[in-house]
Design a protein around this motif. Structure first.
Motif, PDB file in Angstrom:
ATOM      1  N   ASP A 105      -0.744  -0.902  28.552  1.00 34.04           N
ATOM      2  CA  ASP A 105      -0.422  -1.738  27.595  1.00 34.04           C
ATOM      3  C   ASP A 105       0.407  -0.880  26.698  1.00 34.04           C
ATOM      4  N   TRP A 106       0.158   0.425  26.227  1.00 32.32           N
ATOM      5  CA  TRP A 106       0.980   1.232  25.279  1.00 32.32           C
ATOM      6  C   TRP A 106       2.067   1.559  26.088  1.00 32.32           C
ATOM      7  N   GLY A 107       2.186   1.742  27.374  1.00 30.16           N
ATOM      8  CA  GLY A 107       3.624   2.230  27.827  1.00 30.16           C
ATOM      9  C   GLY A 107       4.338   0.856  27.776  1.00 30.16           C
ATOM     10  N   MET A 108       4.028  -0.241  28.043  1.00 32.40           N
ATOM     11  CA  MET A 108       4.890  -1.504  27.922  1.00 32.40           C
ATOM     12  C   MET A 108       5.312  -1.686  26.736  1.00 32.40           C
ATOM     13  N   LYS A 109       4.571  -1.550  25.630  1.00 33.02           N
ATOM     14  CA  LYS A 109       4.862  -1.450  24.215  1.00 33.02           C
ATOM     15  C   LYS A 109       6.014  -0.487  23.949  1.00 33.02           C
ATOM     16  N   LYS A 112       9.189  -1.393  25.101  1.00 30.21           N
ATOM     17  CA  LYS A 112       9.859  -2.194  24.364  1.00 30.21           C
ATOM     18  C   LYS A 112      10.434  -1.684  22.922  1.00 30.21           C
ATOM     19  N   GLU A 113       9.736  -0.757  22.341  1.00 27.03           N
ATOM     20  CA  GLU A 113       9.947  -0.176  21.090  1.00 27.03           C
ATOM     21  C   GLU A 113      11.154   0.880  21.076  1.00 27.03           C
ATOM     22  N   ILE A 114      11.289   1.340  22.290  1.00 30.93           N
ATOM     23  CA  ILE A 114      12.341   2.514  22.784  1.00 30.93           C
ATOM     24  C   ILE A 114      13.676   1.896  23.180  1.00 30.93           C
ATOM     25  N   ILE A 115      13.404   0.760  24.134  1.00 32.44           N
ATOM     26  CA  ILE A 115      14.717   0.225  24.852  1.00 32.44           C
ATOM     27  C   ILE A 115      14.847  -1.015  24.331  1.00 32.44           C
TER      28      ILE A 115
END
Length: 118
Positions: A105-109, A112-115
């Motif tokens: 979940d954190w990796g997906m968020k 999205k935050e970065i790219i």
């Protein structure tokens, strides 16, 4: 302001616990391997090799042995022709499912935050 000795002891225990966890899960591949097995419950060697892009046969074999030694995965040899080896999480290994889910979940968020996309 000085910390109470018992507070310092608790922090040392917590840091030791983090160190122990990182010692078991360290390296480039272990989290990927655990994640592969976790998401599918049981995986064959070739399935894990396909999931974990970039890992060699030799390295996967080494990492699986270490995870087995640490009682996180169970290796089962099936009497098929040719012989099939299957890996699954042990009861102890299943305690990592929440961590893997939270990390996913954190990796997906984060992605999205970065790219800006999934």
């Amino acid at each position: 302001m000085e910390c109470k000795p018992e507070f310092q002891d608790d922090r040392k225990k917590e840091m030791r616990a983090v160190h122990d966890a990182m010692d078991v899960l360290n390296g480039k591949w272990k989290i990927y391997i655990i994640s592969s097995i976790c998401h599918y419950n049981k995986r064959r060697f070739s399935d894990i090799l396909e999931d974990v892009v970039g890992i060699s046969n030799k390295m996967l074999s080494k990492e699986l042995k270490e995870l087995e030694i640490n009682k996180l995965i169970k290796r089962t040899v099936l009497e098929t022709q040719p012989i099939t080896v299957q890996y699954e999480l042990t009861e102890h290994g299943k305690t990592l499912k929440t961590i893997i889910s939270n990390l996913t979940d954190w990796g997906m968020k984060h992605r999205k935050e970065i790219i800006g996309k999934d």
